[in-house]
Design an enzyme around this catalytic site. Structure first.
Site, mmCIF file in Angstrom:
data_model
loop_
_atom_site.group_PDB
_atom_site.id
_atom_site.type_symbol
_atom_site.label_atom_id
_atom_site.label_comp_id
_atom_site.label_asym_id
_atom_site.label_seq_id
_atom_site.Cartn_x
_atom_site.Cartn_y
_atom_site.Cartn_z
ATOM 1 N N CYS A 1 -16.223 15.457 34.617
ATOM 2 C CA CYS A 1 -15.442 16.546 35.229
ATOM 3 C C CYS A 1 -15.133 17.306 34.117
ATOM 4 C CB CYS A 1 -14.361 15.995 36.147
ATOM 5 S SG CYS A 1 -12.899 15.097 35.501
ATOM 6 N N GLY A 2 -14.082 18.264 34.170
ATOM 7 C CA GLY A 2 -13.668 18.896 32.931
ATOM 8 C C GLY A 2 -13.051 18.202 31.724
ATOM 9 N N THR A 3 -12.046 17.448 32.362
ATOM 10 C CA THR A 3 -11.338 16.712 31.261
ATOM 11 C C THR A 3 -12.023 15.131 31.067
ATOM 12 O OG1 THR A 3 -9.806 15.865 32.586
ATOM 13 C CG2 THR A 3 -9.074 17.872 31.160
ATOM 14 N N GLY A 4 -12.507 14.887 32.066
ATOM 15 C CA GLY A 4 -12.982 13.449 32.353
ATOM 16 C C GLY A 4 -11.942 12.429 33.123
ATOM 17 N N ILE A 5 -10.686 13.133 33.032
ATOM 18 C CA ILE A 5 -9.662 12.348 33.593
ATOM 19 C C ILE A 5 -9.420 12.192 34.971
ATOM 20 C CG2 ILE A 5 -6.854 12.187 33.363
ATOM 21 C CD1 ILE A 5 -6.929 13.697 30.783
ATOM 22 N N GLY A 6 -9.646 13.423 35.708
ATOM 23 C CA GLY A 6 -9.412 13.219 36.899
ATOM 24 C C GLY A 6 -10.470 12.208 37.830
ATOM 25 N N ARG B 1 -14.553 -14.491 26.378
ATOM 26 C CA ARG B 1 -13.021 -14.141 26.965
ATOM 27 C C ARG B 1 -12.842 -12.974 27.846
ATOM 28 N NH1 ARG B 1 -13.788 -12.929 21.823
ATOM 29 N NH2 ARG B 1 -12.785 -11.080 20.897
ATOM 30 N N HIS B 2 -13.923 -11.964 27.353
ATOM 31 C CA HIS B 2 -13.845 -10.782 28.199
ATOM 32 C C HIS B 2 -13.931 -10.772 29.507
ATOM 33 C CE1 HIS B 2 -13.202 -9.247 24.141
ATOM 34 N NE2 HIS B 2 -14.547 -9.887 23.951
ATOM 35 N N HIS C 1 -16.729 -5.025 25.591
ATOM 36 C CA HIS C 1 -15.510 -5.923 26.147
ATOM 37 C C HIS C 1 -15.152 -5.482 27.374
ATOM 38 C CE1 HIS C 1 -13.731 -6.492 21.932
ATOM 39 N NE2 HIS C 1 -15.002 -6.799 21.759
ATOM 40 N N ASP D 1 -18.607 17.484 38.564
ATOM 41 C CA ASP D 1 -18.095 18.420 39.644
ATOM 42 C C ASP D 1 -18.586 19.956 38.850
ATOM 43 O OD1 ASP D 1 -16.355 19.306 37.253
ATOM 44 O OD2 ASP D 1 -14.599 18.850 38.127
ATOM 45 N N HIS D 2 -17.906 21.076 39.293
ATOM 46 C CA HIS D 2 -18.425 22.262 39.145
ATOM 47 C C HIS D 2 -18.409 22.510 37.597
ATOM 48 C CE1 HIS D 2 -14.222 22.345 39.857
ATOM 49 N NE2 HIS D 2 -13.824 23.174 39.121
HETATM 50 C C1 RB5 Z 1 -11.453 21.359 37.792
HETATM 51 O O1 RB5 Z 1 -11.069 22.566 37.325
HETATM 52 C C2 RB5 Z 1 -10.951 20.292 36.677
HETATM 53 O O2 RB5 Z 1 -9.559 20.200 37.200
HETATM 54 C C3 RB5 Z 1 -11.529 19.137 36.869
HETATM 55 O O3 RB5 Z 1 -12.899 19.271 36.486
HETATM 56 C C4 RB5 Z 1 -11.119 17.770 36.052
HETATM 57 O O4 RB5 Z 1 -10.773 18.310 34.501
HETATM 58 C C5 RB5 Z 1 -10.004 17.218 36.481
HETATM 59 O O5 RB5 Z 1 -9.502 16.096 35.883
#
Ligand code: RB5
Length: 143
Positions: free
Chosen positions: A65-70, A132-133, A98, A8-9
């Site tokens: 993305c910013g955190t990688g979480i989304g 097993r994996h 694994h 993303d941006h």
């Molecule tokens: C964008 O501002 C941010 O929310 C996205 O990059 C990401 O971190 C979401 O998990």
């Protein structure tokens, strides 16, 4: 190896650095991420990486993305995708060995570029152990 990369941006700069790094290592890189810093929606780019990974046998994806979480949540909702969010190289190694992860997720606002390069190199060079994996990752497709 064919590597699909998307972002993303928040991750344009990291994506550009990683594309250069991967191409210098001789990999064939497909960029499906945004190249602009104008705000976009990370699920679309995670899904674009996954679609191409599923279309290209033996390819691996990188989604940032910013955190990688989304973007990792988005990727892990796609059937056939196992995405590992990594902020250090040990996890990158283990998620290939694994989990047979086919997508690596990174947080551009979390991980510095030199560490990100090491994570990417580790992820790409490690192989799945099987055994097993395999049974465990098969169970992931049962729901
Ligand atoms: C964008 O501002 C941010 O929310 C996205 O990059 C990401 O971190 C979401 O998990």
């Amino acid at each position: 190896m064919k590597i699909i990369i998307g972002n993303d941006h928040s991750a344009v700069e990291m994506k550009n650095e990683l594309v250069k790094f991967l191409e210098e290592m001789g990999h064939d890189v497909i960029n499906v991420g945004t190249d602009e810093t104008k705000s976009v929606d990370y699920p679309l780019f995670g899904q674009a990486v996954c679609k191409k990974v599923l279309e290209n046998e033996n390819s691996l994806g990188i989604a940032i993305c910013g955190t990688g979480i989304g973007i990792s949540i988005a990727c892990n909702k796609v059937k056939g995708i196992r995405a590992g969010l990594c902020s250090e190289s040990f996890s990158a190694k283990m998620t290939r060995k694994h989990n047979n992860a086919n997508v690596l997720c990174l947080g551009a606002r979390v991980t510095g570029i030199e560490l990100a390069k090491d994570i990417v190199k580790t992820f790409i060079e490690e192989d799945f152990e099987g055994g097993r994996h395999q049974r465990r990752i098969d169970m992931l497709e049962e729901v």
